[in-house]
Design a protein around this motif. Sequence first.
Motif, mmCIF file in Angstrom:
data_model
loop_
_atom_site.group_PDB
_atom_site.id
_atom_site.type_symbol
_atom_site.label_atom_id
_atom_site.label_comp_id
_atom_site.label_asym_id
_atom_site.label_seq_id
_atom_site.Cartn_x
_atom_site.Cartn_y
_atom_site.Cartn_z
ATOM 1 N N VAL A 282 10.992 55.909 2.137
ATOM 2 C CA VAL A 282 10.581 54.770 2.956
ATOM 3 C C VAL A 282 9.327 54.120 2.368
ATOM 4 O O VAL A 282 9.232 52.893 2.272
ATOM 5 C CB VAL A 282 10.355 55.209 4.413
ATOM 6 C CG1 VAL A 282 9.798 54.056 5.248
ATOM 7 C CG2 VAL A 282 11.663 55.715 5.020
ATOM 8 N N LYS A 283 8.374 54.934 1.941
ATOM 9 C CA LYS A 283 7.147 54.401 1.348
ATOM 10 C C LYS A 283 7.462 53.565 0.101
ATOM 11 O O LYS A 283 6.859 52.518 -0.128
ATOM 12 C CB LYS A 283 6.187 55.535 1.001
ATOM 13 C CG LYS A 283 5.555 56.213 2.211
ATOM 14 C CD LYS A 283 4.639 57.352 1.774
ATOM 15 C CE LYS A 283 4.010 58.041 2.979
ATOM 16 N NZ LYS A 283 3.157 59.193 2.575
ATOM 17 N N ALA A 284 8.395 54.048 -0.711
ATOM 18 C CA ALA A 284 8.740 53.331 -1.939
ATOM 19 C C ALA A 284 9.296 51.949 -1.636
ATOM 20 O O ALA A 284 9.043 50.987 -2.365
ATOM 21 C CB ALA A 284 9.758 54.135 -2.751
ATOM 22 N N PHE A 285 10.058 51.840 -0.548
ATOM 23 C CA PHE A 285 10.653 50.557 -0.200
ATOM 24 C C PHE A 285 9.652 49.606 0.455
ATOM 25 O O PHE A 285 9.970 48.439 0.667
ATOM 26 C CB PHE A 285 11.859 50.770 0.711
ATOM 27 C CG PHE A 285 13.129 51.065 -0.043
ATOM 28 C CD1 PHE A 285 14.079 50.077 -0.231
ATOM 29 C CD2 PHE A 285 13.355 52.318 -0.572
ATOM 30 C CE1 PHE A 285 15.229 50.341 -0.944
ATOM 31 C CE2 PHE A 285 14.510 52.599 -1.282
ATOM 32 C CZ PHE A 285 15.453 51.598 -1.474
ATOM 33 N N LEU A 286 8.455 50.113 0.739
ATOM 34 C CA LEU A 286 7.439 49.272 1.364
ATOM 35 C C LEU A 286 6.317 48.901 0.411
ATOM 36 O O LEU A 286 5.544 47.983 0.683
ATOM 37 C CB LEU A 286 6.842 49.992 2.586
ATOM 38 C CG LEU A 286 7.831 50.417 3.670
ATOM 39 C CD1 LEU A 286 7.094 51.104 4.811
ATOM 40 C CD2 LEU A 286 8.643 49.243 4.184
ATOM 41 N N GLU A 287 6.215 49.615 -0.717
ATOM 42 C CA GLU A 287 5.119 49.383 -1.652
ATOM 43 C C GLU A 287 5.384 48.157 -2.522
ATOM 44 O O GLU A 287 6.508 47.917 -2.965
ATOM 45 C CB GLU A 287 4.931 50.603 -2.567
ATOM 46 C CG GLU A 287 4.452 51.853 -1.846
ATOM 47 C CD GLU A 287 2.982 51.786 -1.492
ATOM 48 O OE1 GLU A 287 2.266 50.975 -2.088
ATOM 49 O OE2 GLU A 287 2.561 52.564 -0.617
ATOM 50 N N GLU A 288 4.334 47.398 -2.797
ATOM 51 C CA GLU A 288 4.450 46.293 -3.739
ATOM 52 C C GLU A 288 4.602 46.814 -5.165
ATOM 53 O O GLU A 288 5.335 46.269 -5.972
ATOM 54 C CB GLU A 288 3.219 45.382 -3.642
ATOM 55 C CG GLU A 288 3.190 44.505 -2.415
ATOM 56 C CD GLU A 288 4.367 43.532 -2.360
ATOM 57 O OE1 GLU A 288 4.697 42.949 -3.409
ATOM 58 O OE2 GLU A 288 4.960 43.381 -1.280
#
Length: 547
Positions: A282-288
């Motif tokens: 989930v974090k990866a899909f939110l990081e720029e």
Amino acid sequence: MGKKYQHWTARTDRKVGSLADIKAAIFEGRNFSPIDKLEYGDHGLIAIADRVVEAIRANKRIALYADYDVDGTMSCVSWIWFFQAIGFTNFLPYIPCRFKEGYGVNLGAVKKLIDEDGAQLIITMDTGITANEEAAYCKSRGVDFLCTDHHKIQPEKMPDCLLLNPKRHDDPIYQELCGCGITFVLLRRVAEKLDKKLGNTWGDLLALAGMATICDVVPLNAVNHRLAHQGIQALLRSERPIFSRLREACSLFDDLDESDVGFRLGPRINAVGRLEHAEIVVKAFLEEEAGPLVQKMETCNTQRKAIQETIVKQALAEAEKYKDAPVLFLGGDWHPGVVGIAASRIAETFWKPTWLFGRKDGIAKGSARSIAGFDVTDAMGAAKDLFTKFGGHRAAGGFTFPLDKEEEIRARLTEFAAAQRAAAPGLWESSLKYDFVVDPETLGAGFADAVLGLRPFGHGFEEPCFRMRATVDRVQHMKDKATGLNKHTALHLKGPDEKPVKVLFFGDVLDTKLIDSDVEVLFRVQKKKFRGVPEVSYLGVDYGLNP
């Protein structure tokens, strides 16, 4: 019939005389009728959308409780991207730990979300259909519990709450939506009620739903086929950093297709939840700047492959002890996050429904995979008093049980399957369906494009397979670079005008004695770019000698 499959069955006897006939014949053999638009209707959708809209307008704290696989994590990301697009910030995502909390919604986590994190509404994604205890707790605390799930309903465990599950739809073609697919349907309705225009975000949400549809291996009926097709196109168009990074990591660019999603993108995403904590996904899909997290996915996927091969090797040996049984119920010192993929290999090898599980601290956790026509969740239902928890689909499921129940469960599953085998012994005989018979002359210009124009392919809309009779002109072996031994075979079959047709059998070493033999081959069509140039290949699936 062949060397690998006992039975070859034609989907249709239709004669294909031209390229125009190919599409009609493939659709006819699969009883497939494409649709132009997704029209879900109500079926629980309106009530749950109203409750979400009410919570958003009241700025209630919303907890997003999602499963840890691709379907669950992409559902969670869908909600987050949606909230970001409409400017709603009072939410928190929650992904359970596969190893500490196990399969399904966890009461301890629900209590934490309410007592410590202040959740006023909990939405489940790709999980929750058996969370009757958790829903009751929320009700006692005055917290709304909204269940969005797509797994099989177990009436005695169904939560008393607002529920959106495509299995409750009247139309069978909507009943097979995956968790992220039903999330996409719900978000469309919520946006409509809020009168919000999301612009490019809809394409990104469609890409997530398409990925999940392919990776969760739900049947590609008319609804899911359209969702997967549009999702792949949206994935190629999206400018989200995570999609660019994932495509780069897999060396995928303008020729991305469903096999790339299912076998290259999906495993990288799933690997994190199998070995560590899926919140990383989930974090990866939110990081720029998602590069480091994508590299983490790559590392986990490499580790997963090594663990998987070890489990498969050990399970193959263990399965020999039960070679006469109708099912395989096997345990070992195995990683619970990887046994599902290994179970698929074992089920295919022995053509038996297979349960694999890891044993630890008196508890077994594992996954089941089936063969066509056998429902593993029905089978587990025959031992429901012995499992601590179980659930899933016809073809796959997850479960936990106390180790002291192992032999008793094995006996129940064996009894259930033995009764089915007595009634339908053919289910336990390896079989493969092919679309129709072709002649070598048919494999000319346009054949591959006519077939591949019907993509995406997958479970329920399998990659087309064709049967052809020809004479072997030459047998060519290709060697393993590491060992120098023969590893693959190309059968060069006599074609029109003395031009041979090459059929590649990967991982098979065929005998040179086949030269000048009349053979029947089953094959599929592939078209990939090689050094920037599209190249058509015919991939062998099975073969047999003509009598």
